[in-house]
Write an enzyme that holds these catalytic residues in place. Structure first.
Site, mmCIF file in Angstrom:
data_model
loop_
_atom_site.group_PDB
_atom_site.id
_atom_site.type_symbol
_atom_site.label_atom_id
_atom_site.label_comp_id
_atom_site.label_asym_id
_atom_site.label_seq_id
_atom_site.Cartn_x
_atom_site.Cartn_y
_atom_site.Cartn_z
ATOM 1 N N SER A 241 21.978 -9.049 -22.229
ATOM 2 C CA SER A 241 23.414 -9.267 -22.096
ATOM 3 C C SER A 241 24.175 -8.514 -23.165
ATOM 4 O O SER A 241 23.696 -8.324 -24.276
ATOM 5 C CB SER A 241 23.730 -10.757 -22.200
ATOM 6 O OG SER A 241 25.127 -10.933 -22.074
ATOM 7 N N GLU B 296 28.813 -17.784 -17.943
ATOM 8 C CA GLU B 296 29.802 -16.692 -18.035
ATOM 9 C C GLU B 296 30.860 -16.836 -16.918
ATOM 10 O O GLU B 296 32.066 -16.758 -17.174
ATOM 11 C CB GLU B 296 29.053 -15.352 -17.929
ATOM 12 C CG GLU B 296 29.888 -14.102 -17.822
ATOM 13 C CD GLU B 296 28.994 -12.856 -17.606
ATOM 14 O OE1 GLU B 296 28.076 -12.627 -18.417
ATOM 15 O OE2 GLU B 296 29.215 -12.127 -16.626
ATOM 16 N N HIS C 223 22.746 -17.971 -18.162
ATOM 17 C CA HIS C 223 23.762 -17.354 -19.045
ATOM 18 C C HIS C 223 24.922 -16.856 -18.184
ATOM 19 O O HIS C 223 26.089 -17.084 -18.478
ATOM 20 C CB HIS C 223 23.120 -16.199 -19.827
ATOM 21 C CG HIS C 223 24.100 -15.249 -20.465
ATOM 22 N ND1 HIS C 223 24.817 -14.312 -19.752
ATOM 23 C CD2 HIS C 223 24.516 -15.118 -21.755
ATOM 24 C CE1 HIS C 223 25.608 -13.634 -20.564
ATOM 25 N NE2 HIS C 223 25.440 -14.105 -21.791
ATOM 26 N N ASN C 224 24.588 -16.166 -17.102
ATOM 27 C CA ASN C 224 25.639 -15.621 -16.241
ATOM 28 C C ASN C 224 26.432 -16.716 -15.538
ATOM 29 O O ASN C 224 27.634 -16.586 -15.332
ATOM 30 C CB ASN C 224 25.045 -14.656 -15.224
ATOM 31 C CG ASN C 224 24.755 -13.300 -15.836
ATOM 32 O OD1 ASN C 224 24.488 -13.211 -17.023
ATOM 33 N ND2 ASN C 224 24.790 -12.254 -15.046
ATOM 34 N N LYS D 30 18.587 -15.812 -18.300
ATOM 35 C CA LYS D 30 19.702 -14.859 -18.172
ATOM 36 C C LYS D 30 20.603 -15.240 -16.998
ATOM 37 O O LYS D 30 21.832 -15.138 -17.075
ATOM 38 C CB LYS D 30 19.170 -13.426 -17.992
ATOM 39 C CG LYS D 30 20.263 -12.372 -17.723
ATOM 40 C CD LYS D 30 21.292 -12.349 -18.833
ATOM 41 C CE LYS D 30 22.326 -11.256 -18.808
ATOM 42 N NZ LYS D 30 22.967 -10.838 -17.623
HETATM 43 C C1 6PG Z 1 25.957 -9.513 -19.230
HETATM 44 C C2 6PG Z 1 26.603 -9.653 -17.875
HETATM 45 C C3 6PG Z 1 26.111 -8.691 -16.861
HETATM 46 C C4 6PG Z 1 26.688 -8.883 -15.460
HETATM 47 C C5 6PG Z 1 28.124 -8.585 -15.336
HETATM 48 C C6 6PG Z 1 28.665 -8.596 -13.905
HETATM 49 O O1 6PG Z 1 25.431 -10.496 -19.676
HETATM 50 O O2 6PG Z 1 26.012 -8.410 -19.823
HETATM 51 O O3 6PG Z 1 26.341 -10.932 -17.401
HETATM 52 O O4 6PG Z 1 24.717 -8.812 -16.818
HETATM 53 O O5 6PG Z 1 26.007 -8.077 -14.597
HETATM 54 O O6 6PG Z 1 28.856 -9.452 -16.110
HETATM 55 O O7 6PG Z 1 28.380 -9.756 -13.222
HETATM 56 P P1 6PG Z 1 29.155 -10.116 -11.867
HETATM 57 O O8 6PG Z 1 29.351 -8.848 -11.119
HETATM 58 O O9 6PG Z 1 28.285 -11.060 -11.126
HETATM 59 O O10 6PG Z 1 30.445 -10.719 -12.279
#
Ligand code: 6PG
Length: 471
Positions: free
Chosen positions: A133, A194, A190-191, A187
């Site tokens: 990330s 996010e 984590h997303n 991960k």
């Molecule tokens: C990270 C992000 C990354 C992710 C983008 C787009 O941790 O660097 O999570 O891995 O791919 O943020 O995600 P989406 O297209 O699903 O919003």
């Protein structure tokens, strides 16, 4: 190591797009002898250009590339998730030998990683799923890294990852996560977090704009101030900057020129799917996923606003009360994500160390935030903590923010401001802090129409009642 071996590279990167190239440059900066492979010569030229000071070289011929690596070979894949990973593995397999390590660093689905681990194990190959990330900047100057796979094999690459990862003080933002696909699972969660935090920030934007009538510049000031205090985080920091950014075409604020339809690549949806599978509720993350989907129904939203009339969203709350609501909800988003990790760790025998995960999320990654220090401390104190709401320090923060949260959320609901993530976060809290839920009624209903039985509070076993006797 023979003389010939020592001239070979320690690690090879497959896929020299921006992420792969940046991570490779980061490794070279830290003094490791590394090389890369890409089918596309243009990508190799870019690597050689950008890596001039380290005389980096790349290959477009896979056999020479593999031949240039020390054994056991360590290969990092930074190629798009999905079938491409399988086709790269198929190409590699005949060229590799027992003990070699393949590390998939894309956002692969953890079930694909499981399958690949099992398939490659048969040939004595170690397959790692490693979430990375921090985007392009992170890869170049210090990402947060979540590697999962065989623990002994991890020791071969540990020094490289420790060196290139972001640092908080002297702590590298990387740790061995656990066996199998645990790295990709972590991960993915984590997303999910996010997505939830991004949605909450977007809802704050809606409240400031439509509820309080703030201009973009005023919103910038709010986010900037928040980011100087307890809410300090990467996502707030970049969000504040967005509000000042001018469009070169119209000279307006660029944000106002962007369509209100959010896209996604799918990791948030996977988190929600898995949470349903594991029967572990993460409503704030679910709302974040659903609301991105709802945003895409633009035409329908426009026609329904005409049908029901535009709402007067004006509310009377203070910015401090809104800050409380955001802090409260942000805590809950992290808490739900961590709760899912607890459940997955049991279900999939990952033996996740939550304090270590919180620790490596403090820097480099997209969800890095001051509050992660509190999460880290909570799990340091008690690494068997079932839910973050059980920690006394977190309880104090929640108690302090609850009044402002309730006021903000009820004002928004009364004024017709759509705040799905905020609303479901509060009602999740109210439910999870309720000793007796009304779910006994659902058991009675199921037994009434389907004889599904129920359990009693005063006796062991399952029971059925002859409900029809009533009528
Ligand atoms: C990270 C992000 C990354 C992710 C983008 C787009 O941790 O660097 O999570 O891995 O791919 O943020 O995600 P989406 O297209 O699903 O919003």
């Amino acid at each position: 190591m023979s003389n010939n071996e020592s001239k070979k590279y320690k690690l090879g990167m497959i896929g020299l797009g921006t992420m792969g190239r940046n991570l490779l440059l980061n490794m070279a900066d830290k003094g490791f002898s590394v090389t890369g492979y890409d089918k596309d010569r243009k990508m190799i030229s870019k690597l050689e250009d950008e890596g001039q000071k380290h005389s980096l070289e790349g290959f477009d011929d896979i056999e020479s590339f593999i031949g240039s690596l020390q054994t056991p070979r360590t290969l990092i894949l930074l190629v798009p998730a999905g079938p491409i990973v399988d086709s790269v593995i198929a190409e590699l397999k005949p060229l590799l030998s027992e003990g070699d390590i393949i590390i998939d660093s894309g956002n692969s689905h953890f079930t694909d990683t499981n399958r690949r681990v099992e398939e490659l194990e048969k040939d004595g190959l170690h397959f790692f799923g490693m979430g990375i990330s921090g985007g392009e900047e992170g890869a170049r100057f210090g990402p947060s890294m979540m590697p999962g796979g065989d623990k002994k094999a991890y020791n071969v690459v540990k020094e490289v990852f420790d060196a290139v990862a972001a640092k908080v003080g002297s702590d590298p933002c990387v740790t061995y996560i656990g066996p199998g696909a645990s790295g990709h699972f972590v991960k993915m969660v984590h997303n999910g977090i996010e997505y939830a935090i991004m949605e909450l920030i977007a809802e704050v934007y809606g409240v400031l704009k439509n509820g309080l009538g703030y201009s973009n510049e005023e919103i910038y000031k709010v986010f900037k101030k928040w980011n100087e205090g307890r809410l300090q985080s990467f996502l707030l920091e970049i969000t504040a900057e967005i509000f000042l950014f001018k469009d070169t075409v119209t000279q307006n604020d660029l944000l106002d020129q962007i369509k209100d339809e959010a896209r996604s690549k799918g990791t948030g949806k996977w988190t929600s799917e898995v949470s349903m599978e594991l029967q572990l509720p993460i409503p704030t993350i679910n709302e974040a996923v659903s609301n991105r989907d709802l945003s895409k129904f633009k035409k329908l939203r426009v026609s329904l606003e005409e049908a029901f009339g535009k709402k007067d969203n004006k509310i009377e709350i203070t910015v401090d009360e809104l800050e409380d609501a955001f802090y409260f909800s942000m805590i809950s988003a992290y808490a739900q994500g961590m709760h899912l990790l607890v459940q997955a760790s049991k279900e999939y025998q990952y033996d996740l160390q939550l304090q270590e995960i919180a620790k490596i999320w403090r820097g480099g990654c997209i969800i890095r935030a001051k509050f992660l220090e509190d999460i880290y401390q909570a799990y340091e104190k008690d690494n068997a903590l079932e839910h973050l709401f059980g920690d006394s320090g977190i309880q104090n923060i929640i108690k302090d923010t609850l009044t402002g949260t309730r006021k903000t959320i009820s004002a928004c609901i009364n004024a017709g401001i759509g705040i799905p993530a905020f609303a479901s976060t509060l009602t999740y809290f109210d439910t999870i802090t309720t000793a007796r839920m009304p779910s006994n009624l659902i058991q009675a209903q199921r037994d009434f129409f389907g004889a599904h039985t129920f359990e009693r509070i005063d006796q062991e076993g399952v029971f059925h009642a002859d409900w029809n006797k009533l009528s």
